[in-house]
Design a protein around this motif. Sequence first.
Motif, PDB file in Angstrom:
ATOM      1  N   LEU A  38       0.839  -1.199   0.000  1.00 56.68           N
ATOM      2  CA  LEU A  38       0.000   0.000   0.000  1.00 56.68           C
ATOM      3  C   LEU A  38       0.874   1.249   0.000  1.00 56.68           C
ATOM      4  O   LEU A  38       0.591   2.215  -0.713  1.00 56.68           O
ATOM      5  N   PHE A  39       1.953   1.239   0.777  1.00 59.89           N
ATOM      6  CA  PHE A  39       2.875   2.369   0.788  1.00 59.89           C
ATOM      7  C   PHE A  39       3.477   2.586  -0.605  1.00 59.89           C
ATOM      8  O   PHE A  39       3.522   3.713  -1.098  1.00 59.89           O
ATOM      9  N   ARG A  40       3.932   1.509  -1.247  1.00 63.04           N
ATOM     10  CA  ARG A  40       4.489   1.624  -2.600  1.00 63.04           C
ATOM     11  C   ARG A  40       3.430   2.126  -3.576  1.00 63.04           C
ATOM     12  O   ARG A  40       3.730   2.922  -4.470  1.00 63.04           O
ATOM     13  N   PHE A  41       2.179   1.682  -3.408  1.00 65.96           N
ATOM     14  CA  PHE A  41       1.092   2.156  -4.269  1.00 65.96           C
ATOM     15  C   PHE A  41       0.897   3.661  -4.105  1.00 65.96           C
ATOM     16  O   PHE A  41       0.716   4.382  -5.087  1.00 65.96           O
ATOM     17  N   LEU A  42       0.947   4.137  -2.876  1.00 72.10           N
ATOM     18  CA  LEU A  42       0.775   5.569  -2.624  1.00 72.10           C
ATOM     19  C   LEU A  42       1.931   6.382  -3.212  1.00 72.10           C
ATOM     20  O   LEU A  42       1.722   7.441  -3.801  1.00 72.10           O
ATOM     21  N   VAL A  43       3.156   5.870  -3.083  1.00 72.92           N
ATOM     22  CA  VAL A  43       4.322   6.567  -3.646  1.00 72.92           C
ATOM     23  C   VAL A  43       4.256   6.574  -5.167  1.00 72.92           C
ATOM     24  O   VAL A  43       4.452   7.611  -5.813  1.00 72.92           O
ATOM     25  N   SER A  44       3.964   5.416  -5.761  1.00 69.56           N
ATOM     26  CA  SER A  44       3.899   5.365  -7.231  1.00 69.56           C
ATOM     27  C   SER A  44       2.716   6.173  -7.738  1.00 69.56           C
ATOM     28  O   SER A  44       2.825   6.868  -8.751  1.00 69.56           O
ATOM     29  N   GLY A  45       1.615   6.118  -7.032  1.00 66.25           N
ATOM     30  CA  GLY A  45       0.449   6.910  -7.416  1.00 66.25           C
ATOM     31  C   GLY A  45       0.730   8.397  -7.313  1.00 66.25           C
ATOM     32  O   GLY A  45       0.314   9.184  -8.175  1.00 66.25           O
ATOM     33  N   GLY A  46       1.448   8.785  -6.267  1.00 63.29           N
ATOM     34  CA  GLY A  46       1.828  10.184  -6.118  1.00 63.29           C
ATOM     35  C   GLY A  46       2.749  10.638  -7.239  1.00 63.29           C
ATOM     36  O   GLY A  46       2.614  11.756  -7.760  1.00 63.29           O
ATOM     37  N   SER A  47       3.649   9.766  -7.634  1.00 61.24           N
ATOM     38  CA  SER A  47       4.567  10.087  -8.738  1.00 61.24           C
ATOM     39  C   SER A  47       3.803  10.232 -10.047  1.00 61.24           C
ATOM     40  O   SER A  47       4.011  11.191 -10.805  1.00 61.24           O
ATOM     41  N   ALA A  48       2.933   9.276 -10.330  1.00 62.34           N
ATOM     42  CA  ALA A  48       2.135   9.338 -11.557  1.00 62.34           C
ATOM     43  C   ALA A  48       1.209  10.558 -11.531  1.00 62.34           C
ATOM     44  O   ALA A  48       1.028  11.231 -12.554  1.00 62.34           O
ATOM     45  N   ALA A  49       0.650  10.845 -10.363  1.00 63.83           N
ATOM     46  CA  ALA A  49      -0.239  12.003 -10.233  1.00 63.83           C
ATOM     47  C   ALA A  49       0.525  13.301 -10.471  1.00 63.83           C
ATOM     48  O   ALA A  49       0.003  14.225 -11.110  1.00 63.83           O
ATOM     49  N   ALA A  50       1.744  13.371  -9.972  1.00 69.13           N
ATOM     50  CA  ALA A  50       2.552  14.578 -10.180  1.00 69.13           C
ATOM     51  C   ALA A  50       2.842  14.785 -11.662  1.00 69.13           C
ATOM     52  O   ALA A  50       2.736  15.903 -12.176  1.00 69.13           O
ATOM     53  N   VAL A  51       3.179  13.707 -12.352  1.00 66.12           N
ATOM     54  CA  VAL A  51       3.428  13.784 -13.797  1.00 66.12           C
ATOM     55  C   VAL A  51       2.148  14.206 -14.517  1.00 66.12           C
ATOM     56  O   VAL A  51       2.159  15.098 -15.374  1.00 66.12           O
ATOM     57  N   GLU A  52       1.043  13.565 -14.175  1.00 67.56           N
ATOM     58  CA  GLU A  52      -0.228  13.874 -14.829  1.00 67.56           C
ATOM     59  C   GLU A  52      -0.655  15.320 -14.583  1.00 67.56           C
ATOM     60  O   GLU A  52      -1.056  16.028 -15.509  1.00 67.56           O
ATOM     61  N   TYR A  53      -0.550  15.762 -13.339  1.00 67.40           N
ATOM     62  CA  TYR A  53      -0.999  17.115 -13.024  1.00 67.40           C
ATOM     63  C   TYR A  53      -0.093  18.163 -13.678  1.00 67.40           C
ATOM     64  O   TYR A  53      -0.582  19.167 -14.205  1.00 67.40           O
ATOM     65  N   ALA A  54       1.206  17.922 -13.649  1.00 70.11           N
ATOM     66  CA  ALA A  54       2.138  18.866 -14.292  1.00 70.11           C
ATOM     67  C   ALA A  54       1.862  18.946 -15.798  1.00 70.11           C
ATOM     68  O   ALA A  54       1.865  20.044 -16.375  1.00 70.11           O
ATOM     69  N   ALA A  55       1.605  17.804 -16.411  1.00 69.26           N
ATOM     70  CA  ALA A  55       1.277  17.804 -17.844  1.00 69.26           C
ATOM     71  C   ALA A  55      -0.031  18.553 -18.094  1.00 69.26           C
ATOM     72  O   ALA A  55      -0.145  19.310 -19.061  1.00 69.26           O
ATOM     73  N   PHE A  56      -1.026  18.356 -17.215  1.00 70.40           N
ATOM     74  CA  PHE A  56      -2.303  19.058 -17.369  1.00 70.40           C
ATOM     75  C   PHE A  56      -2.114  20.569 -17.276  1.00 70.40           C
ATOM     76  O   PHE A  56      -2.634  21.319 -18.096  1.00 70.40           O
ATOM     77  N   VAL A  57      -1.374  21.011 -16.266  1.00 64.75           N
ATOM     78  CA  VAL A  57      -1.151  22.451 -16.085  1.00 64.75           C
ATOM     79  C   VAL A  57      -0.450  23.022 -17.318  1.00 64.75           C
ATOM     80  O   VAL A  57      -0.853  24.064 -17.842  1.00 64.75           O
ATOM     81  N   ALA A  58       0.586  22.350 -17.787  1.00 60.66           N
ATOM     82  CA  ALA A  58       1.328  22.837 -18.955  1.00 60.66           C
ATOM     83  C   ALA A  58       0.444  22.856 -20.202  1.00 60.66           C
ATOM     84  O   ALA A  58       0.423  23.847 -20.945  1.00 60.66           O
ATOM     85  N   LEU A  59      -0.295  21.772 -20.422  1.00 62.61           N
ATOM     86  CA  LEU A  59      -1.160  21.704 -21.610  1.00 62.61           C
ATOM     87  C   LEU A  59      -2.293  22.724 -21.533  1.00 62.61           C
ATOM     88  O   LEU A  59      -2.620  23.379 -22.531  1.00 62.61           O
ATOM     89  N   HIS A  60      -2.879  22.861 -20.368  1.00 61.36           N
ATOM     90  CA  HIS A  60      -3.977  23.819 -20.198  1.00 61.36           C
ATOM     91  C   HIS A  60      -3.473  25.249 -20.420  1.00 61.36           C
ATOM     92  O   HIS A  60      -4.148  26.072 -21.032  1.00 61.36           O
ATOM     93  N   TRP A  61      -2.286  25.520 -19.934  1.00 61.70           N
ATOM     94  CA  TRP A  61      -1.696  26.848 -20.112  1.00 61.70           C
ATOM     95  C   TRP A  61      -1.382  27.093 -21.592  1.00 61.70           C
ATOM     96  O   TRP A  61      -1.649  28.178 -22.109  1.00 61.70           O
ATOM     97  N   LEU A  62      -0.831  26.079 -22.264  1.00 65.85           N
ATOM     98  CA  LEU A  62      -0.471  26.239 -23.682  1.00 65.85           C
ATOM     99  C   LEU A  62      -1.687  26.275 -24.610  1.00 65.85           C
ATOM    100  O   LEU A  62      -1.737  27.075 -25.542  1.00 65.85           O
ATOM    101  N   LEU A  63      -2.648  25.391 -24.359  1.00 72.62           N
ATOM    102  CA  LEU A  63      -3.775  25.238 -25.275  1.00 72.62           C
ATOM    103  C   LEU A  63      -4.969  26.121 -24.925  1.00 72.62           C
ATOM    104  O   LEU A  63      -5.772  26.441 -25.790  1.00 72.62           O
ATOM    105  N   GLY A  64      -5.115  26.449 -23.656  1.00 71.20           N
ATOM    106  CA  GLY A  64      -6.238  27.277 -23.223  1.00 71.20           C
ATOM    107  C   GLY A  64      -7.453  26.448 -22.811  1.00 71.20           C
ATOM    108  O   GLY A  64      -7.514  25.236 -23.017  1.00 71.20           O
ATOM    109  N   ALA A  65      -8.434  27.129 -22.251  1.00 69.77           N
ATOM    110  CA  ALA A  65      -9.629  26.486 -21.699  1.00 69.77           C
ATOM    111  C   ALA A  65     -10.462  25.771 -22.757  1.00 69.77           C
ATOM    112  O   ALA A  65     -11.138  24.786 -22.461  1.00 69.77           O
ATOM    113  N   ALA A  66     -10.413  26.224 -23.988  1.00 63.60           N
ATOM    114  CA  ALA A  66     -11.206  25.596 -25.046  1.00 63.60           C
ATOM    115  C   ALA A  66     -10.755  24.159 -25.303  1.00 63.60           C
ATOM    116  O   ALA A  66     -11.518  23.357 -25.835  1.00 63.60           O
TER     117      ALA A  66
END
Length: 130
Positions: free
Chosen positions: A5-33
């Motif tokens: 469970l600890f490893r799941f939380l760490v790996s999930g946190g890592s994947a979430a960080a990658v996903e969220y950072a990509a979302f922020v960058a893409l949303h900033w570049l592409l816009g709300a549309a």
Amino acid sequence: MSARLFRFLVSGGSAAAVEYAAFVALHWLLGAAWLFASQSLSFFCGFVVSFLLNRGWVFQSSGAFSGELLKYGVVAAVNLVAGNLAIGLLVGPLQVNHYVAKLVVMVVIAAWNYLIFSKLVFRQRIDKNT
């Protein structure tokens, strides 16, 4: 808390960080549309990190890579559709900030993934010493 469970939380946190950072960058570049494109592409980035960490480190799977990838992909596809519907509802009618909505969607999806992955996707190695 179990080690897995600890490893799941760490790996999930890592994947979430990658996903969220990509979302922020893409949303900033592409816009709300392009909200759904940003959501979907960032989800795919997190998917790659999540699958590799869950398979190799969290569940230490010994199953066939292609079979597990297919099962993981089906779960991910359901998560993506549910996530896109949820983010559309949160940002649209409920008028939640895009970045907050993305976080809410990620937390909800993560909550049901552990059980699905441990029971339906990854084959557990059998310890020959027990």
